[in-house]
Design an enzyme around this catalytic site. Sequence first.
Site, PDB file in Angstrom:
ATOM      1  N   GLU A 219     -71.047   7.938 -88.755  1.00 52.82           N
ATOM      2  CA  GLU A 219     -70.122   6.933 -88.236  1.00 52.82           C
ATOM      3  C   GLU A 219     -68.838   7.554 -87.685  1.00 52.82           C
ATOM      4  OE1 GLU A 219     -70.879   2.590 -90.274  1.00 52.82           O
ATOM      5  OE2 GLU A 219     -69.184   3.779 -90.953  1.00 52.82           O
ATOM      6  N   HIS A 240     -92.366  20.777 -98.667  1.00 45.31           N
ATOM      7  CA  HIS A 240     -93.790  20.464 -98.560  1.00 45.31           C
ATOM      8  C   HIS A 240     -94.055  19.338 -97.575  1.00 45.31           C
ATOM      9  CE1 HIS A 240     -95.008  23.029-102.040  1.00 45.31           C
ATOM     10  NE2 HIS A 240     -93.724  22.844-102.349  1.00 45.31           N
ATOM     11  N   LYS A 354     -74.564  -6.345 -84.620  1.00 43.99           N
ATOM     12  CA  LYS A 354     -74.113  -7.596 -85.239  1.00 43.99           C
ATOM     13  C   LYS A 354     -74.038  -8.711 -84.203  1.00 43.99           C
ATOM     14  CE  LYS A 354     -71.353  -5.303 -88.812  1.00 43.99           C
ATOM     15  NZ  LYS A 354     -69.984  -5.133 -89.370  1.00 43.99           N
TER      16      LYS A 354
END
Length: 366
Positions: A219, A240, A354
């Site tokens: 951010e 792995h 948003k």
Amino acid sequence: EVANRLKQYDVLVVIGIGGSYLGTKAGLHFLETPFKQTKPEILFAGHNMSSNYMVELLKYIQDKNVAVNVISKSGTTTEPAIAFRLIMDQLKERYSKEDLQSRIVATTDQARGALYQLSKTEGYDQFVIPDDVGGRYSVLSPVGLLPLAVAGYDINKMLQGAQKAYQDASISDLSKNVSYRYAVLRYMLYQQGKKIEMLASYEPNMQYVNEWWKQLFGESEGKEYKGLFISSALFSTDLHSLGQYIQEGERHLFETIIHIDTPTKDIEIQKQDSDLDGLNYLAGKTLSYVNTKAEEGTLLAHQEGQVPNIVLHLENVSEASFGYMMYFFEIACAMSAYLIDINPFDQPGVESYKKHMFQLLGKPGY
């Protein structure tokens, strides 16, 4: 006083998202003793909008003695606001208004916002999120310190660790200022074409530190089509899965390794007469020794594969080390952003999703 009061309950539900969730979760996971049951149990809500998670959470707490710490500057952030409403619907059926006043604590703005107004009207205790502290930088404020104190950790030692990091970051000599050196090394690697930074550790208690770190740097730096892409791994587990790509995939990443110098506990590998598993060559060695050699061997292999590595040392797993690490990364993050001419303290891009979500939901004004 408030933390001690909240310790009497079976469960503390911490409601928040982003920095209002990840810093606390990072501290709890970093400091906790694996498999140990704690009281109060710290649970989280408002960090997702999963109906399954919320239904199961409400079912889990319905017969428990519950307190809530709701964290939001505005009180209108969608995820925590929905979670707070749903949880309060249950609690209002179980407890009187006076009882709720001792169970609900709001961490919010000092003078404005929906949560401030609600807590003032209802008589809930309030803690202040400072105006000049954004969510991702707030773990060492009441946002993180209150629930960590309720969990029984020494927040004064955390702040002492942060103070030490501040003092170390105030050294003008770059060769002695590790936080700024880290920022500069990241910048240099970015300028050389590395586009991805992977934070890795060999201790599973670092899992949510990784998640907090990704928000902090993602951010803060990811603006104006600039910035490193932030990723993380837990080794040796992820060797792995991601190990093949790191070793031989595109050469566009570098690793930052957090090495914890002193393990909290250790165990020695014993010799067996049969040696069917071929491990007697490790007899007398501790598991932490093997883990360290895995780290050193991986470092050599990745360097051979042209993956640069930065190694950061953390003294131990303690409250002071946690405070030091959080502040170290916060100041390094700010410097890193300034090096690429980015403001590290805003996040304009977060509003885009948003806006579309509110339009689809039919929110008035959108």
